[in-house]
Design a protein around this motif. Structure first.
Motif, mmCIF file in Angstrom:
data_model
loop_
_atom_site.group_PDB
_atom_site.id
_atom_site.type_symbol
_atom_site.label_atom_id
_atom_site.label_comp_id
_atom_site.label_asym_id
_atom_site.label_seq_id
_atom_site.Cartn_x
_atom_site.Cartn_y
_atom_site.Cartn_z
ATOM 1 N N SER A 1 48.696 23.576 32.018
ATOM 2 C CA SER A 1 49.862 24.467 32.051
ATOM 3 C C SER A 1 49.485 25.928 32.298
ATOM 4 N N THR A 2 48.211 26.207 32.509
ATOM 5 C CA THR A 2 47.785 27.589 32.763
ATOM 6 C C THR A 2 46.989 27.669 34.069
ATOM 7 N N TYR A 3 45.699 27.506 34.026
ATOM 8 C CA TYR A 3 44.851 27.742 35.192
ATOM 9 C C TYR A 3 45.154 26.833 36.374
ATOM 10 N N PHE A 4 45.705 25.655 36.107
ATOM 11 C CA PHE A 4 46.023 24.723 37.183
ATOM 12 C C PHE A 4 47.524 24.659 37.487
ATOM 13 N N ASP A 5 48.257 25.622 36.986
ATOM 14 C CA ASP A 5 49.705 25.702 37.210
ATOM 15 C C ASP A 5 50.001 26.883 38.133
ATOM 16 N N PRO A 6 50.464 26.631 39.372
ATOM 17 C CA PRO A 6 50.747 27.720 40.311
ATOM 18 C C PRO A 6 51.751 28.740 39.759
ATOM 19 N N CYS A 7 52.709 28.279 38.976
ATOM 20 C CA CYS A 7 53.701 29.201 38.409
ATOM 21 C C CYS A 7 53.054 30.143 37.395
ATOM 22 N N TRP A 8 52.170 29.607 36.572
ATOM 23 C CA TRP A 8 51.469 30.449 35.593
ATOM 24 C C TRP A 8 50.605 31.476 36.300
ATOM 25 N N LEU A 9 49.901 31.051 37.348
ATOM 26 C CA LEU A 9 49.053 31.977 38.097
ATOM 27 C C LEU A 9 49.896 33.091 38.722
ATOM 28 N N ARG A 10 51.028 32.729 39.298
ATOM 29 C CA ARG A 10 51.901 33.730 39.915
ATOM 30 C C ARG A 10 52.437 34.693 38.878
ATOM 31 N N ASP A 11 52.923 34.163 37.768
ATOM 32 C CA ASP A 11 53.498 35.021 36.728
ATOM 33 C C ASP A 11 52.438 35.916 36.084
ATOM 34 N N SER A 12 51.190 35.472 36.109
ATOM 35 C CA SER A 12 50.094 36.256 35.534
ATOM 36 C C SER A 12 49.495 37.239 36.532
ATOM 37 N N GLY A 13 49.993 37.204 37.767
ATOM 38 C CA GLY A 13 49.490 38.120 38.785
ATOM 39 C C GLY A 13 48.081 37.797 39.239
ATOM 40 N N ILE A 14 47.727 36.511 39.233
ATOM 41 C CA ILE A 14 46.368 36.091 39.591
ATOM 42 C C ILE A 14 46.418 35.346 40.924
ATOM 43 N N ASP A 15 45.723 35.895 41.934
ATOM 44 C CA ASP A 15 45.668 35.291 43.268
ATOM 45 C C ASP A 15 44.271 34.719 43.480
ATOM 46 N N ILE A 16 44.172 33.403 43.444
ATOM 47 C CA ILE A 16 42.850 32.772 43.573
ATOM 48 C C ILE A 16 42.487 32.457 45.022
ATOM 49 N N VAL A 17 43.411 32.636 45.950
ATOM 50 C CA VAL A 17 43.197 32.189 47.334
ATOM 51 C C VAL A 17 41.975 32.840 47.983
ATOM 52 N N PRO A 18 41.816 34.180 47.949
ATOM 53 C CA PRO A 18 40.643 34.772 48.615
ATOM 54 C C PRO A 18 39.315 34.293 48.028
ATOM 55 N N TYR A 19 39.244 34.193 46.716
ATOM 56 C CA TYR A 19 38.002 33.747 46.077
ATOM 57 C C TYR A 19 37.733 32.278 46.371
ATOM 58 N N ARG A 20 38.784 31.503 46.407
ATOM 59 C CA ARG A 20 38.614 30.082 46.704
ATOM 60 C C ARG A 20 38.063 29.893 48.117
ATOM 61 N N ALA A 21 38.620 30.633 49.087
ATOM 62 C CA ALA A 21 38.159 30.522 50.474
ATOM 63 C C ALA A 21 36.700 30.961 50.597
ATOM 64 N N ARG A 22 36.344 32.044 49.930
ATOM 65 C CA ARG A 22 34.969 32.544 49.974
ATOM 66 C C ARG A 22 33.995 31.522 49.387
ATOM 67 N N LEU A 23 34.390 30.929 48.270
ATOM 68 C CA LEU A 23 33.515 29.974 47.593
ATOM 69 C C LEU A 23 33.362 28.694 48.403
ATOM 70 N N GLU A 24 34.456 28.195 48.962
ATOM 71 C CA GLU A 24 34.388 26.981 49.770
ATOM 72 C C GLU A 24 33.508 27.189 50.999
ATOM 73 N N ARG A 25 33.623 28.367 51.625
ATOM 74 C CA ARG A 25 32.786 28.672 52.793
ATOM 75 C C ARG A 25 31.304 28.722 52.411
ATOM 76 N N PHE A 26 31.016 29.323 51.263
ATOM 77 C CA PHE A 26 29.636 29.423 50.811
ATOM 78 C C PHE A 26 29.042 28.045 50.541
#
Length: 370
Positions: free
Chosen positions: A338-363
């Motif tokens: 209900s927190t780290y794996f919940d897109p609504c919680w991430l949005r409401d918390s102002g946390i954007d994981i997309v750039p870090y996720r893309a960087r990590l997957e590329r690495f």
């Protein structure tokens, strides 16, 4: 007038010895749990882009209470019993609302002892239920900074013992060996291509585990270096860089189980070779990416560990070095649906994981470092 024996020594009555039967049984129960659960798995996932580097994950989520804190709780109970602080019927108290309290409630139930966890009123109901599932009770305070004194007060009022994980974590664990986490890691690594890893990377909650690993490395005169990855809203990193243990952070950490508003007594900077700070969005992105590679979810603190490991790995690759790196899976990600794996919680918390996720997957796929 006291009589003297023929050797000239005064005859005195021997004091009545205390009944140690409960203590003997309690130690047997703790030792049994340790035998069953201490040697957790050391996983070796393969990442295509990290050629020349071997990555290992010490999976602490397989303990009976599902987290690294199972080791700490075991050590704290053993420490309290062997020092005479905990006996039959002692009420055991802790300042914790997370995994430590769950593990301590488990051990209290195993030993037949009352357990009270002191936490803020904002603690999620799921955490309270996890503690209560093992027979523990919860005492609530208004602010995070109040938990320390409130726990000590509850212990005084009940005639109980305050486990005090933040003070006793580093002293309750036998860092020289005795199947602690450091000894377990190096024993499991002994037959690997690089039996002495270049780095162990981990985050810090109490500071006790980093103190154990760092001390063990030095005690065994190993070439391994210890990197501690800290999170946003934590006093540890600033204290390490500045050397000032009085620094504080008024904002609570968003990565559960790691990061503290003050420098805890168990945090030992001298046992650490390097510290890095990881953005919360990067920690959570790393938890998502690693979960997909392992085909099961891991928690946010594991994400902090893994992102930190990847930063260290990137440095090794830039230098053209081969070797091994080890980090920890602290707990299961199922606790954070209900927190780290919940897109609504991430949005409401102002946390954007997309750039870090893309960087990590590329690495991980190509080895490309930004």
């Amino acid at each position: 007038m006291h009589k003297q024996d023929t050797a000239g020594f005064e005859r005195v009555s021997a004091p009545t010895s205390r009944d140690r039967s409960w203590t003997i049984r309690a130690i047997e129960l703790l030792q049994g749990d340790r035998r069953r659960s201490a040697d957790t798995h050391l996983l070796k996932p393969v990442f295509k882009g990290l050629a020349g580097l071997s990555i290992y994950l010490k999976d602490e989520s397989t303990h009976p209470t599902g987290s690294l804190k199972h080791r700490l709780a075991h050590s704290l109970f053993l420490y309290g019993i062997c020092n005479g602080y905990i006996g039959a019927g002692t009420t055991v108290v802790e300042a914790s609302s997370g995994s430590t309290a769950v593990s301590e409630a488990y051990f209290a139930q195993l030993l037949g002892l009352p357990f009270i966890a002191v936490m803020t009123r904002s603690t999620s109901r799921s955490k309270v239920e996890a503690i209560e599932r093992f027979g523990g009770r919860c005492h609530f305070v208004d602010a995070p900074g109040e938990v320390y004194e409130a726990a000590a007060q509850v212990a005084r009022e009940t005639g109980g013992h305050y486990l005090d994980q933040f003070t006793n974590a580093e002293r309750a664990t036998d860092w020289r060996g005795n199947n602690n986490i450091a000894e377990s890691i190096f024993n499991q690594m002994s037959a690997e291509p690089h039996p002495v890893p270049d780095w162990i990377v981990m985050s810090a909650g109490t500071g006790g585990t980093s103190a154990t690993i760092g001390r063990y490395i030095r005690y065994r005169n190993l070439a391994t270096r210890l990197c501690v990855a800290d999170v946003e809203h934590s006093a540890f990193y600033d204290a390490y860089v500045s050397g000032d243990r009085s620094v504080t952070c008024p904002i609570p950490s968003r990565i559960e189980g790691v990061g503290r508003p003050r420098v805890e007594p168990s945090f030992i900077p001298g046992a650490i070779d390097q510290m890095i700070r990881i953005p919360d969005a990067a920690s959570i992105a790393a938890a998502h990416v690693l979960s997909e590679h392992l085909f099961r979810r891991v928690g946010g603190s594991t994400g902090t560990n893994f992102y930190g490991l990847c930063q260290v790995a990137a440095g090794m690759m830039r230098e053209g070095r081969r070797g091994a790196l080890v980090t920890l899976i602290c707990d299961s990600g199922e606790r954070y649906t209900s927190t780290y794996f919940d897109p609504c919680w991430l949005r409401d918390s102002g946390i954007d994981i997309v750039p870090y996720r893309a960087r990590l997957e590329r690495f991980l796929e190509t080895g490309a470092c930004d």
